[in-house]
Design a protein around this motif. Structure first.
Motif, PDB file in Angstrom:
ATOM      1  N   VAL A   1      -5.100 -16.740 -10.206  1.00  0.00           N
ATOM      2  CA  VAL A   1      -4.336 -15.570 -10.636  1.00  0.00           C
ATOM      3  C   VAL A   1      -3.652 -14.968  -9.409  1.00  0.00           C
ATOM      4  O   VAL A   1      -4.081 -15.177  -8.280  1.00  0.00           O
ATOM      5  N   THR A   2      -2.585 -14.226  -9.664  1.00  0.00           N
ATOM      6  CA  THR A   2      -1.885 -13.511  -8.607  1.00  0.00           C
ATOM      7  C   THR A   2      -2.243 -12.039  -8.723  1.00  0.00           C
ATOM      8  O   THR A   2      -2.134 -11.449  -9.792  1.00  0.00           O
ATOM      9  N   VAL A   3      -2.695 -11.458  -7.613  1.00  0.00           N
ATOM     10  CA  VAL A   3      -3.145 -10.062  -7.600  1.00  0.00           C
ATOM     11  C   VAL A   3      -2.294  -9.272  -6.620  1.00  0.00           C
ATOM     12  O   VAL A   3      -2.058  -9.706  -5.485  1.00  0.00           O
ATOM     13  N   ILE A   4      -1.819  -8.108  -7.071  1.00  0.00           N
ATOM     14  CA  ILE A   4      -1.072  -7.181  -6.225  1.00  0.00           C
ATOM     15  C   ILE A   4      -2.034  -6.097  -5.752  1.00  0.00           C
ATOM     16  O   ILE A   4      -2.731  -5.481  -6.555  1.00  0.00           O
ATOM     17  N   VAL A   5      -2.056  -5.870  -4.428  1.00  0.00           N
ATOM     18  CA  VAL A   5      -2.893  -4.821  -3.841  1.00  0.00           C
ATOM     19  C   VAL A   5      -1.970  -3.793  -3.221  1.00  0.00           C
ATOM     20  O   VAL A   5      -1.131  -4.124  -2.377  1.00  0.00           O
ATOM     21  N   ARG A   6      -2.096  -2.538  -3.658  1.00  0.00           N
ATOM     22  CA  ARG A   6      -1.289  -1.450  -3.103  1.00  0.00           C
ATOM     23  C   ARG A   6      -2.150  -0.622  -2.151  1.00  0.00           C
ATOM     24  O   ARG A   6      -3.292  -0.323  -2.440  1.00  0.00           O
ATOM     25  N   ARG A   7      -1.555  -0.262  -1.006  1.00  0.00           N
ATOM     26  CA  ARG A   7      -2.265   0.591  -0.056  1.00  0.00           C
ATOM     27  C   ARG A   7      -1.295   1.628   0.501  1.00  0.00           C
ATOM     28  O   ARG A   7      -0.166   1.292   0.862  1.00  0.00           O
ATOM     29  N   PRO A   8      -1.726   2.874   0.533  1.00  0.00           N
ATOM     30  CA  PRO A   8      -0.846   3.920   1.073  1.00  0.00           C
ATOM     31  C   PRO A   8      -0.846   3.887   2.604  1.00  0.00           C
ATOM     32  O   PRO A   8      -1.889   3.702   3.227  1.00  0.00           O
ATOM     33  N   THR A   9       0.338   4.036   3.191  1.00  0.00           N
ATOM     34  CA  THR A   9       0.472   4.110   4.640  1.00  0.00           C
ATOM     35  C   THR A   9       1.426   5.229   4.992  1.00  0.00           C
ATOM     36  O   THR A   9       2.289   5.605   4.204  1.00  0.00           O
ATOM     37  N   SER A  10       1.255   5.751   6.161  1.00  0.00           N
ATOM     38  CA  SER A  10       2.101   6.841   6.631  1.00  0.00           C
ATOM     39  C   SER A  10       3.256   6.271   7.450  1.00  0.00           C
ATOM     40  O   SER A  10       3.058   5.411   8.310  1.00  0.00           O
ATOM     41  N   HIS A  11       4.472   6.755   7.164  1.00  0.00           N
ATOM     42  CA  HIS A  11       5.643   6.329   7.920  1.00  0.00           C
ATOM     43  C   HIS A  11       5.521   6.873   9.342  1.00  0.00           C
ATOM     44  O   HIS A  11       5.180   8.039   9.544  1.00  0.00           O
ATOM     45  N   LYS A  12       5.797   6.029  10.342  1.00  0.00           N
ATOM     46  CA  LYS A  12       5.579   6.437  11.729  1.00  0.00           C
ATOM     47  C   LYS A  12       6.471   7.596  12.160  1.00  0.00           C
ATOM     48  O   LYS A  12       6.009   8.525  12.829  1.00  0.00           O
ATOM     49  N   LYS A  13       7.742   7.561  11.758  1.00  0.00           N
ATOM     50  CA  LYS A  13       8.675   8.596  12.202  1.00  0.00           C
ATOM     51  C   LYS A  13       8.653   9.830  11.310  1.00  0.00           C
ATOM     52  O   LYS A  13       8.616  10.963  11.794  1.00  0.00           O
ATOM     53  N   TYR A  14       8.662   9.624   9.984  1.00  0.00           N
ATOM     54  CA  TYR A  14       8.828  10.740   9.061  1.00  0.00           C
ATOM     55  C   TYR A  14       7.512  11.242   8.469  1.00  0.00           C
ATOM     56  O   TYR A  14       7.512  12.231   7.754  1.00  0.00           O
ATOM     57  N   SER A  15       6.412  10.567   8.708  1.00  0.00           N
ATOM     58  CA  SER A  15       5.072  10.957   8.233  1.00  0.00           C
ATOM     59  C   SER A  15       4.965  11.046   6.719  1.00  0.00           C
ATOM     60  O   SER A  15       4.079  11.724   6.203  1.00  0.00           O
TER      61      SER A  15
ATOM     62  N   SER B   1       3.930   3.483  -0.201  1.00  0.00           N
ATOM     63  CA  SER B   1       3.023   2.495  -0.767  1.00  0.00           C
ATOM     64  C   SER B   1       3.455   1.095  -0.350  1.00  0.00           C
ATOM     65  O   SER B   1       4.565   0.670  -0.645  1.00  0.00           O
ATOM     66  N   LYS B   2       2.601   0.388   0.365  1.00  0.00           N
ATOM     67  CA  LYS B   2       2.842  -1.003   0.741  1.00  0.00           C
ATOM     68  C   LYS B   2       2.100  -1.901  -0.244  1.00  0.00           C
ATOM     69  O   LYS B   2       1.002  -1.566  -0.698  1.00  0.00           O
ATOM     70  N   THR B   3       2.690  -3.029  -0.583  1.00  0.00           N
ATOM     71  CA  THR B   3       2.037  -3.958  -1.504  1.00  0.00           C
ATOM     72  C   THR B   3       1.849  -5.306  -0.836  1.00  0.00           C
ATOM     73  O   THR B   3       2.667  -5.725  -0.017  1.00  0.00           O
ATOM     74  N   SER B   4       0.755  -5.984  -1.203  1.00  0.00           N
ATOM     75  CA  SER B   4       0.484  -7.336  -0.746  1.00  0.00           C
ATOM     76  C   SER B   4       0.137  -8.168  -1.962  1.00  0.00           C
ATOM     77  O   SER B   4      -0.521  -7.700  -2.885  1.00  0.00           O
ATOM     78  N   LYS B   5       0.581  -9.426  -1.960  1.00  0.00           N
ATOM     79  CA  LYS B   5       0.324 -10.326  -3.081  1.00  0.00           C
ATOM     80  C   LYS B   5      -0.626 -11.416  -2.612  1.00  0.00           C
ATOM     81  O   LYS B   5      -0.389 -12.057  -1.589  1.00  0.00           O
ATOM     82  N   TYR B   6      -1.713 -11.613  -3.367  1.00  0.00           N
ATOM     83  CA  TYR B   6      -2.707 -12.620  -3.016  1.00  0.00           C
ATOM     84  C   TYR B   6      -2.899 -13.587  -4.177  1.00  0.00           C
ATOM     85  O   TYR B   6      -2.878 -13.190  -5.334  1.00  0.00           O
ATOM     86  N   TYR B   7      -3.108 -14.863  -3.831  1.00  0.00           N
ATOM     87  CA  TYR B   7      -3.510 -15.861  -4.814  1.00  0.00           C
ATOM     88  C   TYR B   7      -5.034 -15.898  -4.806  1.00  0.00           C
ATOM     89  O   TYR B   7      -5.640 -16.113  -3.759  1.00  0.00           O
ATOM     90  N   VAL B   8      -5.634 -15.691  -5.984  1.00  0.00           N
ATOM     91  CA  VAL B   8      -7.075 -15.517  -6.090  1.00  0.00           C
ATOM     92  C   VAL B   8      -7.657 -16.586  -7.000  1.00  0.00           C
ATOM     93  O   VAL B   8      -7.088 -16.894  -8.051  1.00  0.00           O
ATOM     94  N   ASP B   9      -8.806 -17.135  -6.601  1.00  0.00           N
ATOM     95  CA  ASP B   9      -9.480 -18.164  -7.387  1.00  0.00           C
ATOM     96  C   ASP B   9     -10.131 -17.535  -8.618  1.00  0.00           C
ATOM     97  O   ASP B   9     -10.871 -16.561  -8.513  1.00  0.00           O
ATOM     98  N   ASP B  10      -9.829 -18.080  -9.780  1.00  0.00           N
ATOM     99  CA  ASP B  10     -10.393 -17.635 -11.061  1.00  0.00           C
ATOM    100  C   ASP B  10     -10.887 -18.880 -11.805  1.00  0.00           C
ATOM    101  O   ASP B  10     -10.216 -19.384 -12.702  1.00  0.00           O
ATOM    102  N   PRO B  11     -12.067 -19.424 -11.447  1.00  0.00           N
ATOM    103  CA  PRO B  11     -12.499 -20.723 -11.973  1.00  0.00           C
ATOM    104  C   PRO B  11     -12.703 -20.767 -13.483  1.00  0.00           C
ATOM    105  O   PRO B  11     -12.588 -21.826 -14.092  1.00  0.00           O
ATOM    106  N   MET B  12     -12.991 -19.639 -14.121  1.00  0.00           N
ATOM    107  CA  MET B  12     -13.237 -19.621 -15.563  1.00  0.00           C
ATOM    108  C   MET B  12     -11.999 -19.248 -16.374  1.00  0.00           C
ATOM    109  O   MET B  12     -12.064 -19.192 -17.598  1.00  0.00           O
TER     110      MET B  12
END
Length: 80
Positions: free
Chosen positions: A19-33, A37-48
């Motif tokens: 399955v493909t999983v999206i993970v969102r994590r909040p981060t602070s902008h360096k200049k404007y504070s 929300s940054k997102t990362s996409k991971y391929y995850v093992d789902d054997p069943m």
């Protein structure tokens, strides 16, 4: 060494045992504070093949399973 854990939302289950999983994590902008929300996409093992699109899952880092798969599902926390 402790294995990383995170949670995200399943956005695709078209592959067999993967399955493909999206993970969102909040981060602070360096200049404007402004919190953005940054997102990362991971391929995850789902054997069943139990996960559906929209499920909330907890995933854990593991040894490489295939070319792109490095995560496994620990549990489904919210089922849609």
């Amino acid at each position: 060494m402790a294995k990383k854990e995170t949670s995200g939302i399943v956005v695709s289950n078209k592959m067999n045992k993967t399955v493909t999983v999206i993970v969102r994590r909040p981060t602070s902008h360096k200049k404007y504070s402004k919190v953005i929300s940054k997102t990362s996409k991971y391929y995850v093992d789902d054997p069943m093949n139990i996960c559906e699109i929209g499920d909330q899952v907890r995933i854990q880092e593991t040894r490489p399973i295939s070319k792109n798969k490095r995560w496994i599902i620990i549990e489904r926390t919210k089922v849609t």
